[in-house]
Design a protein around this motif. Structure first.
Motif, PDB file in Angstrom:
ATOM      1  N   HIS A  16       0.827  -1.204   0.000  1.00  0.00           N
ATOM      2  CA  HIS A  16       0.000   0.000   0.000  1.00  0.00           C
ATOM      3  C   HIS A  16       0.867   1.263   0.000  1.00  0.00           C
ATOM      4  O   HIS A  16       0.524   2.260  -0.643  1.00  0.00           O
ATOM      5  N   THR A  17       1.992   1.223   0.711  1.00  0.00           N
ATOM      6  CA  THR A  17       2.911   2.360   0.702  1.00  0.00           C
ATOM      7  C   THR A  17       3.545   2.538  -0.672  1.00  0.00           C
ATOM      8  O   THR A  17       3.628   3.661  -1.192  1.00  0.00           O
ATOM      9  N   LEU A  18       3.986   1.445  -1.274  1.00  0.00           N
ATOM     10  CA  LEU A  18       4.602   1.524  -2.596  1.00  0.00           C
ATOM     11  C   LEU A  18       3.606   1.992  -3.653  1.00  0.00           C
ATOM     12  O   LEU A  18       3.962   2.748  -4.566  1.00  0.00           O
ATOM     13  N   SER A  19       2.360   1.550  -3.548  1.00  0.00           N
ATOM     14  CA  SER A  19       1.360   1.969  -4.533  1.00  0.00           C
ATOM     15  C   SER A  19       1.154   3.472  -4.492  1.00  0.00           C
ATOM     16  O   SER A  19       1.038   4.125  -5.546  1.00  0.00           O
ATOM     17  N   LEU A  20       1.123   4.055  -3.295  1.00  0.00           N
ATOM     18  CA  LEU A  20       0.988   5.508  -3.188  1.00  0.00           C
ATOM     19  C   LEU A  20       2.181   6.219  -3.812  1.00  0.00           C
ATOM     20  O   LEU A  20       2.022   7.177  -4.584  1.00  0.00           O
ATOM     21  N   ALA A  21       3.392   5.773  -3.465  1.00  0.00           N
ATOM     22  CA  ALA A  21       4.600   6.444  -3.947  1.00  0.00           C
ATOM     23  C   ALA A  21       4.726   6.342  -5.468  1.00  0.00           C
ATOM     24  O   ALA A  21       5.052   7.332  -6.139  1.00  0.00           O
ATOM     25  N   VAL A  22       4.467   5.166  -6.020  1.00  0.00           N
ATOM     26  CA  VAL A  22       4.600   4.987  -7.467  1.00  0.00           C
ATOM     27  C   VAL A  22       3.555   5.807  -8.211  1.00  0.00           C
ATOM     28  O   VAL A  22       3.856   6.482  -9.209  1.00  0.00           O
ATOM     29  N   LEU A  23       2.311   5.755  -7.749  1.00  0.00           N
ATOM     30  CA  LEU A  23       1.254   6.529  -8.413  1.00  0.00           C
ATOM     31  C   LEU A  23       1.536   8.027  -8.330  1.00  0.00           C
ATOM     32  O   LEU A  23       1.326   8.761  -9.303  1.00  0.00           O
ATOM     33  N   ALA A  24       2.002   8.491  -7.176  1.00  0.00           N
ATOM     34  CA  ALA A  24       2.301   9.913  -7.023  1.00  0.00           C
ATOM     35  C   ALA A  24       3.438  10.333  -7.955  1.00  0.00           C
ATOM     36  O   ALA A  24       3.403  11.427  -8.538  1.00  0.00           O
ATOM     37  N   THR A  25       4.446   9.483  -8.120  1.00  0.00           N
ATOM     38  CA  THR A  25       5.546   9.794  -9.032  1.00  0.00           C
ATOM     39  C   THR A  25       5.057   9.867 -10.471  1.00  0.00           C
ATOM     40  O   THR A  25       5.432  10.776 -11.226  1.00  0.00           O
ATOM     41  N   LEU A  26       4.224   8.911 -10.889  1.00  0.00           N
ATOM     42  CA  LEU A  26       3.687   8.915 -12.252  1.00  0.00           C
ATOM     43  C   LEU A  26       2.834  10.152 -12.506  1.00  0.00           C
ATOM     44  O   LEU A  26       2.942  10.796 -13.565  1.00  0.00           O
ATOM     45  N   VAL A  27       1.976  10.496 -11.535  1.00  0.00           N
ATOM     46  CA  VAL A  27       1.145  11.689 -11.690  1.00  0.00           C
ATOM     47  C   VAL A  27       2.015  12.936 -11.790  1.00  0.00           C
ATOM     48  O   VAL A  27       1.776  13.818 -12.633  1.00  0.00           O
ATOM     49  N   ALA A  28       3.036  13.020 -10.946  1.00  0.00           N
ATOM     50  CA  ALA A  28       3.928  14.185 -10.971  1.00  0.00           C
ATOM     51  C   ALA A  28       4.611  14.317 -12.329  1.00  0.00           C
ATOM     52  O   ALA A  28       4.706  15.420 -12.881  1.00  0.00           O
ATOM     53  N   LEU A  29       5.090  13.205 -12.888  1.00  0.00           N
ATOM     54  CA  LEU A  29       5.749  13.259 -14.191  1.00  0.00           C
ATOM     55  C   LEU A  29       4.778  13.629 -15.306  1.00  0.00           C
ATOM     56  O   LEU A  29       5.098  14.442 -16.187  1.00  0.00           O
ATOM     57  N   LEU A  30       3.584  13.055 -15.280  1.00  0.00           N
ATOM     58  CA  LEU A  30       2.596  13.332 -16.326  1.00  0.00           C
ATOM     59  C   LEU A  30       2.139  14.783 -16.300  1.00  0.00           C
ATOM     60  O   LEU A  30       1.786  15.350 -17.344  1.00  0.00           O
ATOM     61  N   VAL A  31       2.146  15.392 -15.129  1.00  0.00           N
ATOM     62  CA  VAL A  31       1.764  16.803 -15.028  1.00  0.00           C
ATOM     63  C   VAL A  31       2.960  17.710 -15.314  1.00  0.00           C
ATOM     64  O   VAL A  31       2.844  18.713 -16.025  1.00  0.00           O
ATOM     65  N   ALA A  32       4.127  17.356 -14.784  1.00  0.00           N
ATOM     66  CA  ALA A  32       5.274  18.253 -14.808  1.00  0.00           C
ATOM     67  C   ALA A  32       5.878  18.417 -16.199  1.00  0.00           C
ATOM     68  O   ALA A  32       6.242  19.528 -16.592  1.00  0.00           O
ATOM     69  N   VAL A  33       6.012  17.329 -16.947  1.00  0.00           N
ATOM     70  CA  VAL A  33       6.698  17.411 -18.244  1.00  0.00           C
ATOM     71  C   VAL A  33       5.956  18.330 -19.213  1.00  0.00           C
ATOM     72  O   VAL A  33       6.552  19.275 -19.758  1.00  0.00           O
ATOM     73  N   PRO A  34       4.661  18.115 -19.478  1.00  0.00           N
ATOM     74  CA  PRO A  34       3.977  19.056 -20.386  1.00  0.00           C
ATOM     75  C   PRO A  34       3.882  20.467 -19.827  1.00  0.00           C
ATOM     76  O   PRO A  34       3.981  21.446 -20.580  1.00  0.00           O
ATOM     77  N   LEU A  35       3.721  20.600 -18.502  1.00  0.00           N
ATOM     78  CA  LEU A  35       3.638  21.934 -17.911  1.00  0.00           C
ATOM     79  C   LEU A  35       4.960  22.670 -18.051  1.00  0.00           C
ATOM     80  O   LEU A  35       4.994  23.863 -18.404  1.00  0.00           O
ATOM     81  N   GLY A  36       6.070  21.983 -17.786  1.00  0.00           N
ATOM     82  CA  GLY A  36       7.376  22.617 -17.926  1.00  0.00           C
ATOM     83  C   GLY A  36       7.696  22.972 -19.367  1.00  0.00           C
ATOM     84  O   GLY A  36       8.241  24.052 -19.649  1.00  0.00           O
ATOM     85  N   MET A  37       7.349  22.078 -20.301  1.00  0.00           N
ATOM     86  CA  MET A  37       7.588  22.388 -21.710  1.00  0.00           C
ATOM     87  C   MET A  37       6.736  23.570 -22.167  1.00  0.00           C
ATOM     88  O   MET A  37       7.214  24.445 -22.897  1.00  0.00           O
ATOM     89  N   TRP A  38       5.479  23.593 -21.727  1.00  0.00           N
ATOM     90  CA  TRP A  38       4.609  24.722 -22.068  1.00  0.00           C
ATOM     91  C   TRP A  38       5.179  26.028 -21.538  1.00  0.00           C
ATOM     92  O   TRP A  38       5.223  27.045 -22.247  1.00  0.00           O
ATOM     93  N   GLY A  39       5.639  26.012 -20.286  1.00  0.00           N
ATOM     94  CA  GLY A  39       6.215  27.224 -19.706  1.00  0.00           C
ATOM     95  C   GLY A  39       7.449  27.688 -20.441  1.00  0.00           C
ATOM     96  O   GLY A  39       7.675  28.890 -20.615  1.00  0.00           O
ATOM     97  N   ALA A  40       8.276  26.729 -20.903  1.00  0.00           N
ATOM     98  CA  ALA A  40       9.488  27.095 -21.636  1.00  0.00           C
ATOM     99  C   ALA A  40       9.159  27.684 -22.998  1.00  0.00           C
ATOM    100  O   ALA A  40       9.735  28.705 -23.403  1.00  0.00           O
ATOM    101  N   VAL A  41       8.248  27.043 -23.722  1.00  0.00           N
ATOM    102  CA  VAL A  41       7.894  27.527 -25.057  1.00  0.00           C
ATOM    103  C   VAL A  41       7.254  28.911 -24.978  1.00  0.00           C
ATOM    104  O   VAL A  41       7.523  29.798 -25.800  1.00  0.00           O
ATOM    105  N   ARG A  42       6.417  29.120 -23.965  1.00  0.00           N
ATOM    106  CA  ARG A  42       5.731  30.408 -23.824  1.00  0.00           C
ATOM    107  C   ARG A  42       6.677  31.537 -23.440  1.00  0.00           C
ATOM    108  O   ARG A  42       6.450  32.696 -23.804  1.00  0.00           O
ATOM    109  N   THR A  43       7.735  31.214 -22.717  1.00  0.00           N
ATOM    110  CA  THR A  43       8.617  32.268 -22.191  1.00  0.00           C
ATOM    111  C   THR A  43       9.994  32.259 -22.855  1.00  0.00           C
ATOM    112  O   THR A  43      10.910  32.913 -22.360  1.00  0.00           O
ATOM    113  N   HIS A  44      10.153  31.541 -23.944  1.00  0.00           N
ATOM    114  CA  HIS A  44      11.450  31.436 -24.602  1.00  0.00           C
ATOM    115  C   HIS A  44      11.932  32.806 -25.073  1.00  0.00           C
ATOM    116  O   HIS A  44      11.170  33.619 -25.587  1.00  0.00           O
TER     117      HIS A  44
END
Length: 334
Positions: A115-143
């Protein structure tokens, strides 16, 4: 000179084959770190003030009973002798028995660890799925200094999100979506919806941190030769960003995501307590406060070993994906 895909300049370096020397060196580091962890897991628990037997038997228990129980558990032996017994049991896969529940510690970990591992793995996947497009969007918009307001807002919001502890996110989400509106279950594991609040609480901070990193990496790649060439060819945005830009921004982000997974495994302790999650968090806090030596030592050992294992795997993956990294550099001798 352009490569077969038209890239030039800072195109990704050729992947390296993991050499025996590289593997042996990292395995030795892992083994040494594990030995240090075993010593630390034993020492830190014994340094906590208080008598576990008095907590277990009560302050009014006769001294004779306390001394008898202390002798049975071996707590009256000198610390070096206790440590030798501890290491001997570990070598045979025996984590001991809880002082308070008389339950084998191995069973406690087997029940809560998934149960602990499931939380950590899911949270990491969610963070990556949100962070990568958000960071790329921020870079392209402010380049190249464009839209300074967007850059300031992005930096301020992600910086604030990183600064807030996970358990405060958990308390806020609990008050709003569980206790306030009743939309989601407030505690325990009753179904898939039970994951939403703890996973969200754990992933907000890491997502913000990874988004900042993804933006920096994307800005660096946007100024590279192969991206200028791709722009000159007027490639469609999807092909430009998804095929050419995305793969070259992922190495550092995925590496940090792997390291964050190790941090989320240990950082989930407080969030698990907020949501009464049936993982290792509650048992860890109880074991430390009660000085339940076998359980507390095993929890420290398990959490530490998981973090070391994640870091070891990240080093191996980085050794393949990014041979120029200081984490992966291998000097060929002889």
């Amino acid at each position: 000179m352009s490569g077969p895909d038209g890239r030039t300049g800072s195109a990704p370096a050729r992947r390296r084959r993991l050499t025996p020397r590289f593997l042996v060196r990292h395995l030795l580091r892992f083994a040494v770190s594990l030995c240090v962890l075993v010593v630390a897991s034993f020492a830190m628990i014994h340094l906590i003030p208080g008598d576990p037997l008095r907590q277990m038997l009560g302050p009014t228990a006769p001294k004779e009973l306390v001394d008898q129980r202390r002798a049975e558990l071996g707590l009256g032996d000198p610390l070096p002798v206790q440590f030798a017994h501890y290491v001997q049991h570990l070598a045979h896969g025996d984590l001991g028995t809880s002082f308070f529940s008389s339950q084998p510690v191995g069973d406690i970990i087997a029940q809560g660890l998934p149960h602990t591992l499931s939380l950590a793995v899911l949270a990491t996947l969610v963070a990556l799925l949100v962070a990568v497009p958000l960071g790329m969007w921020g870079a392209v918009r402010t380049h190249k200094g464009r839209r300074p307001g967007t850059e300031a807002t992005f930096t301020a919001l992600t910086g604030a999100a990183v600064a807030i502890p996970e358990y405060l996110y958990g308390l806020a989400l609990l008050l709003v979506f569980a206790l306030g509106s009743g939309l989601l279950p407030p505690a325990g594991l009753t179904g898939p919806s039970s994951y939403l609040l703890p996973v969200t609480a754990l992933s907000i901070g890491p997502a913000a941190m990874l988004a900042r990193l993804a933006r920096v990496e994307t800005l660096r790649e946007l100024d590279s030769d192969y991206m200028r060439l791709a722009h000159a060819k007027r490639l469609p945005p999807l092909r430009l960003y998804a095929r050419h830009l995305l793969p070259n921004t992922l190495t550092a982000t995925l590496t940090m995501g792997g390291l964050l997974l190790g941090g989320l495994i240990t950082g989930s302790v407080l969030v698990e307590n907020v949501f009464a999650w049936p993982g290792l968090g509650q048992r860890t806090v109880e074991a430390i406060t009660q000085k339940d030596y076998p359980v507390a030592q095993a929890m420290v050992l398990v959490y530490g070993a998981l973090v070391l294992a994640v870091n070891f795997l990240v080093d191996l993956v980085l050794g393949v994906l990014d041979p120029k990294s200081s984490l992966a550099t291998t000097r060929q001798e002889g």
